[in-house]
Design an enzyme around this catalytic site. Structure first.
Site, mmCIF file in Angstrom:
data_model
loop_
_atom_site.group_PDB
_atom_site.id
_atom_site.type_symbol
_atom_site.label_atom_id
_atom_site.label_comp_id
_atom_site.label_asym_id
_atom_site.label_seq_id
_atom_site.Cartn_x
_atom_site.Cartn_y
_atom_site.Cartn_z
ATOM 1 N N ASP A 98 -10.138 -3.442 -5.038
ATOM 2 C CA ASP A 98 -9.269 -2.481 -4.368
ATOM 3 C C ASP A 98 -9.277 -1.177 -5.160
ATOM 4 O O ASP A 98 -9.088 -1.199 -6.386
ATOM 5 C CB ASP A 98 -7.845 -3.063 -4.301
ATOM 6 N N SER A 116 0.820 -1.207 0.000
ATOM 7 C CA SER A 116 0.000 0.000 0.000
ATOM 8 C C SER A 116 0.861 1.266 0.000
ATOM 9 O O SER A 116 1.642 1.476 -0.924
ATOM 10 C CB SER A 116 -0.950 -0.033 1.204
ATOM 11 N N HIS A 173 -8.157 -4.708 -0.629
ATOM 12 C CA HIS A 173 -7.023 -3.952 -0.104
ATOM 13 C C HIS A 173 -6.771 -4.294 1.366
ATOM 14 O O HIS A 173 -7.694 -4.436 2.157
ATOM 15 C CB HIS A 173 -7.252 -2.448 -0.238
#
Length: 403
Positions: free
Chosen positions: A343, A187, A373
């Site tokens: 995501d 991320s 995610h």
């Protein structure tokens, strides 16, 4: 406020938040994801209430809760040595396989996710242990400074300092080949890894080896367009909502979250920059299957100069690596990109892959069709474990073994 009234308030706010979420049929373990999302929403609601009552900052409460209840360190397994250290005053945790190695090992600098405001060395401890053991790699997990206490570029500076320190001592102190050290993360940690590779590529001080690869797990790579197909299709899919991603970028830059809606609409992008960004961010650059769940062309936003000047660093490559010029991306190392179908950041990774491929770079792409995610945070976490998280971590392990 009585305990009953407080509880009813929390329940009402959590229920309202949950009604605004969307867990598509294709997501792995839908029921568990709803439950986990409810837990995180509850934490966020309580944190917000405590913040408004002046009891504590909402970020501080969230960090405390996660550290106390969701980050349990287990006994170090056989075959691994774990040690907390500092590299150039940056906290790190070193994971060293103890098995006999014929020659020098490879290394991996790992940067955790968390929107630049959450996450820690502890939050990715299980992931780093697994990578170290399964790929026979020395892993360095970096505890970089966080917002809101520290804004950009503190996080990137810490990752650079820790990486350069390790590269300078890898062979003499850790038995690691400094020419086989990769950088990676998940991320916003993957954002830091990609940005670091570009920063090091621009550096005039190149006495140290360059990272041999970048390992990017569902990376956040641009702040220019929050209306890509993946942002539209997954805008309310836990655990990362569309609006939350804009919030994280703003916290990273300056903390002015009042600009969230302006940024989501795209009002922060200067008119003269839009044609260039369109070349790189156009939905036509995505595989056709990315458009099958629906997509509409967002109306051209009205440029607001005040908003741009407040967040203009967010459009620079060190915050938005996907927006770097070809000449800079050309200098980046071989790349592993993992994306998840459900995501909001899916298209960031896929579009970066296309830019790299167009420049003749070596790219390995893995797409998790039932993924969402943040899956890596639920790797080997007891009742919180998602089986698909193993697919994510093992994908990275398989790639690292090729370095």
């Amino acid at each position: 406020m009585s305990n009953t009234a407080f509880l009813l308030l929390v329940i009402g706010l959590v229920y309202a938040e949950l009604m605004n979420s969307d867990v598509p049929c294709g997501v792995a373990n839908r029921g568990k994801l709803r439950m986990v999302h409810g837990l995180f929403v509850g934490i966020a609601v309580v944190a917000r209430i405590l913040h408004r009552l002046g009891i504590c900052h909402q970020v501080s409460f969230t960090r405390w809760f996660v550290a106390c209840f969701l980050s349990h360190l287990k006994q170090v397994p056989a075959g691994l040595r774990v040690k907390d250290m500092t590299f150039s005053e940056v906290p790190v945790r070193v994971y060293e396989p103890t098995s006999v190695c014929d020659g020098l090992r490879r290394g991996l600098m790992y940067f955790h996710g968390g929107g630049w405001i959450l996450g820690s060395i502890d939050s990715v401890d299980e992931v780093c242990r697994h990578i170290a053991i399964e790929s026979d790699t020395t892993v360095i997990s970096v505890g970089y400074r966080l917002a809101p206490e520290h804004r950009y570029p503190a996080q990137l500076d810490d990752c650079e300092k820790a990486t350069c320190h390790f590269l300078s001592v890898a062979e003499t102190e850790f038995g690691v080949d400094s020419h086989r050290v990769a950088v990676g993360g998940d991320s916003t940690g993957a954002n830091l890894a990609a940005a670091l590779c570009q920063r090091l590529a621009c550096s005039e001080d190149r006495h140290l080896p360059f990272p041999c690869a970048q390992v990017l797990i569902y990376p956040a790579l641009q702040m220019a367009d929050f209306n890509l197909p993946s942002y539209q299709q997954n805008h309310a899919v836990p655990i990362l909502f569309r609006g939350r991603m804009a919030f994280y970028f703003l916290q990273y830059l300056n903390g002015d979250v009042s600009l969230c809606q302006e940024v989501l609409e795209g009002n922060h992008v200067p008119t003269e920059l839009r044609p260039r960004y369109e070349l790189w961010l156009s939905p036509s650059n995505l595989p056709p299957e990315c458009l099958t769940r629906g997509f509409y062309k967002h109306p051209s936003p009205e440029y607001d100069g005040e908003v741009y000047h407040a967040i203009k660093e967010g459009l620079e490559p060190e915050v938005s690596p996907l927006l770097a010029d070809d000449a800079l991306i050309q200098k980046t190392p071989r790349t592993f990109i993992l994306t998840c179908e459900y995501d909001v950041l899916r298209d960031d990774g896929i579009l970066y892959r296309k830019r790299l491929l167009d420049l003749g770079k070596d790219v390995t792409w893995q797409h998790v069709l039932d993924g969402f995610h943040g899956m890596i945070n639920f790797f080997n976490q007891g009742w919180l474990t998602f089986p698909s998280a193993v697919q994510v971590v093992d994908g990275a392990v398989h790639y690292i073994k090729t370095l």
